[in-house]
Structure formats: structure tokens, C-alpha cells
Design a protein around this motif. Structure first.
Motif, PDB file in Angstrom:
ATOM      1  N   MET A   1       0.845  -1.201   0.000  1.00 22.00           N
ATOM      2  CA  MET A   1       0.000   0.000   0.000  1.00 22.00           C
ATOM      3  C   MET A   1       0.874   1.243   0.000  1.00 22.00           C
ATOM      4  N   LYS A   2       0.387   2.277  -0.541  1.00 21.01           N
ATOM      5  CA  LYS A   2       1.143   3.528  -0.633  1.00 21.01           C
ATOM      6  C   LYS A   2       1.404   4.104   0.739  1.00 21.01           C
ATOM      7  N   GLY A 173       2.351  -3.811  -8.509  1.00 24.11           N
ATOM      8  CA  GLY A 173       1.325  -3.085  -7.779  1.00 24.11           C
ATOM      9  C   GLY A 173       0.200  -2.680  -8.702  1.00 24.11           C
ATOM     10  N   GLU A 174      -1.023  -2.637  -8.159  1.00 27.01           N
ATOM     11  CA  GLU A 174      -2.198  -2.259  -8.947  1.00 27.01           C
ATOM     12  C   GLU A 174      -3.099  -1.390  -8.080  1.00 27.01           C
ATOM     13  N   TYR A 175      -3.548  -0.259  -8.631  1.00 28.52           N
ATOM     14  CA  TYR A 175      -4.318   0.710  -7.869  1.00 28.52           C
ATOM     15  C   TYR A 175      -5.559   1.127  -8.657  1.00 28.52           C
ATOM     16  N   GLY A 195      -0.002   5.624  -6.960  1.00 26.40           N
ATOM     17  CA  GLY A 195       0.884   4.533  -7.334  1.00 26.40           C
ATOM     18  C   GLY A 195       1.891   4.869  -8.406  1.00 26.40           C
ATOM     19  N   GLU A 222      -7.595   2.303  -3.969  1.00 24.31           N
ATOM     20  CA  GLU A 222      -7.555   0.943  -3.421  1.00 24.31           C
ATOM     21  C   GLU A 222      -6.473   0.143  -4.123  1.00 24.31           C
ATOM     22  N   ASP A 223      -5.625  -0.555  -3.353  1.00 25.81           N
ATOM     23  CA  ASP A 223      -4.574  -1.348  -3.974  1.00 25.81           C
ATOM     24  C   ASP A 223      -5.040  -2.781  -4.181  1.00 25.81           C
ATOM     25  N   GLU A 224      -4.121  -3.610  -4.713  1.00 22.32           N
ATOM     26  CA  GLU A 224      -4.486  -4.979  -5.096  1.00 22.32           C
ATOM     27  C   GLU A 224      -4.831  -5.847  -3.884  1.00 22.32           C
TER      28      GLU A 224
END
Length: 308
Positions: A1-2, A173-175, A195, A222-224
Motif C-alpha cells: 500500500m502507498k 502493484g495495482e491501484y 501509485g 484501493e490497492d491490489e
């Protein structure tokens, strides 16, 4: 997470893409109505200063300084059009100097940037590249040394997904970003929170050099793994004066003040009388939508106008 957003105001400038003439950088190409005068981050105020060409000239805070040199040249085989220099003196025993040598495309946006960061006699380098779509939205960023690629997806003028890919390990990472109904009237963007890891180069956006802003103000990221960050905005009219960003029970508060630069007017389209309207890129339109335009009146005079 960021991590909680920590804005580093650093140095920047402009240049040209291969085979295309670079535009003269101007913050008014991106900021739709007003430009930032000050930002307060973690209790520290930072002042943004502009020159007569509506270019970001310096950023001054209590523990750093940023300067912008709008002059081209060549450095270590890298042809550039401007230099951005940041000196971070938060720790007087560990002063960090970061220099960026940047190129611009014909829209005035950075297409590549060579970075040198010096700390305690050590020198780290990085080469950034940027890709934009026809509307001027940032769609891809690469970092050569980190072997990293970031892809950005835009829907209806809003950045909705960011994917970070490691050259050797794949998806890193995916946001997913969702938005409020509040219009992004002045053109703020928070790439690092979304991200897009720009390091100190993020200040380039505030000089109008990293593409177009989102149409709305973000509400959630929201992250993965399902972890989220929440935005809460305070507005004065359409001007954001404060945003609270909450992540993992930690909250960062950023405040803003705004100013209008010379050569920009804000008008109501219904009250405007004009002979001809043109986009900033010179395309003639019959009826302008909301945004920045050139208005040519029947007496031959022209004026840069923000249409509400």
C-alpha cells in the motif's frame, strides 16, 4: 500500500521530443483557472513563484529550495531544454542535491528526464520516459535503472487504474481510483498517492509538464490487497483549500492557496461575446466547453479565457 503523501517540491524544466519542436512550458496549459500560490505539507509552507511567461520559476520552503533554468543544452550525452535543481536541507548534516535535465514534446510535457542525485558524495542516476495520449493524458512512465514500467488508464477524463510492472518480476502493484462529484476546477493531481512513483520529479506536474489533470477530485484509492486511502476535500467555491488523506488510520493534511496569473480571465460562457474561439492548441471550435481557450473578438484582439 502507498505511504502517506509527502509532497517534495523540487526542480524542473522543459525540452523537446525527438523529431518535434518543444513547446514553451507554461502552467496555464494545465491549471484550468488558478495556479498554486502556497502549499502547506506536514506543517511546512512552500511558496511557488512564477515568471512573466507563466512558468514556475522557483519553490521556496524552510528546508529546501528549487530553481528552474529554462535554457537548453547537453549533459552527459543527454540533450535537454531545461534544468531543475532541488536542494533538500531538512537535515543540515545530510544535504541532498537533485538535478533533472528534461525534454518536452510539442504539448509542453516532459518526454524524458535524466536525474542525478548527490548525497554524501554518492551519485545516483535515473532515466525517466513518459508517454501521453492525443488528449495529453499521461499513459505510461518508465524508469530505466529500476527496470520499472507504470501504465495509467483514463476513463472519461479521470485516471481510474495504475499498474506497476517490474521488468523481471511482473506485476508489482495495482491501484484503482474512484472520484467524487466535485469538479477538479483548478487542476490538482496526486500521482504519488495513485501509485505513480515519480520521486522528486512530481513537482514537474505543478509546472504544467506532466500532462492533463483529472476531471474530478479523487475520493478513494484501493490497492491490489484491498487496502484503501480516503480523500476528504474542503472547498471555497470551486477552489480546494484543504485535503485530508487517510490511510491505515494515519491522516495527512495538505492546505492550498491560489492565485491568478496575468493573461487569464475566468468568464461565464453565456455572458461572453466573441467572434471566434480556439483551443490552446490552435483548433477552432464553434462553441467552447469548460476549460482554457483563446477568444478572438471582432476588433481583432485575442485573450486567453477560462470558460466555466
Amino acid at each position: 500500500m502507498k505511504h502517506i503523501y509527502k509532497l517534495t517540491l523540487c526542480a524542473i524544466a522543459g525540452a523537446m521530443a525527438v523529431g518535434a519542436m518543444a513547446a514553451t512550458p507554461s502552467v496555464t496549459e494545465v491549471f484550468k483557472n488558478k495556479v498554486l500560490k502556497t502549499m502547506t505539507v506536514e506543517g511546512q509552507s512552500r511558496t511557488l513563484n512564477y515568471n512573466d511567461l507563466n512558468q514556475l520559476e522557483s519553490v521556496i520552503g524552510t528546508d529546501y529550495s528549487c530553481t528552474f533554468t529554462y535554457q537548453g543544452g547537453e549533459y552527459n550525452g543527454f540533450a535537454y531544454d531545461a534544468i531543475i535543481t532541488e536542494v533538500d536541507s531538512e537535515d543540515p548534516r545530510d544535504i541532498v542535491t537533485t538535478s533533472f535535465y528534461v525534454k518536452l514534446n510539442d504539448m509542453g510535457f516532459i518526454v524524458s528526464a535524466y536525474q542525478e542525485e548527490e548525497e554524501d558524495g554518492d551519485l545516483d542516476t535515473e532515466l525517466f520516459t513518459f508517454t501521453y495520449d492525443a488528449q495529453g493524458y499521461l499513459t505510461k512512465m518508465t524508469k530505466k535503472e529500476e527496470a520499472e514500467e507504470t501504465n495509467l488508464t483514463w476513463i472519461d477524463g479521470n485516471l481510474t487504474k495504475v499498474e506497476v510492472i517490474d521488468q523481471y518480476e511482473g506485476l508489482e502493484g495495482e491501484y484503482d481510483i474512484t472520484y467524487s462529484a466535485n469538479i477538479n476546477a483548478n487542476g490538482l493531481m496526486f500521482y504519488d498517492l495513485m501509485g505513480v512513483d515519480l520521486d522528486e520529479l512530481e513537482i514537474a506536474y505543478y509546472a504544467g509538464m506532466l500532462g492533463r489533470p483529472s476531471e474530478n477530485l479523487p475520493s478513494q484509492i484501493e490497492d491490489e490487497e484491498g487496502d484503501t486511502g480516503q480523500f476528504s476535500w474542503t472547498l471555497s467555491g470551486n477552489d480546494p483549500t484543504q485535503v485530508s488523506y487517510t490511510e491505515d488510520r494515519d491522516t495527512e493534511i495538505i492546505t492550498f492557496t491560489w492565485t491568478t496569473l496575468a493573461g487569464i480571465s475566468s468568464v461565464d460562457i453565456d455572458a461572453a461575446t466573441a467572434e471566434e474561439w480556439y483551443t490552446i492548441d490552435g483548433l477552432k471550435v464553434s462553441t467552447p466547453n469548460r476549460g482554457l481557450y483563446i477568444r478572438r473578438s471582432s476588433d481583432g484582439t485575442t485573450q486567453k479565457v477560462y470558460v466555466k
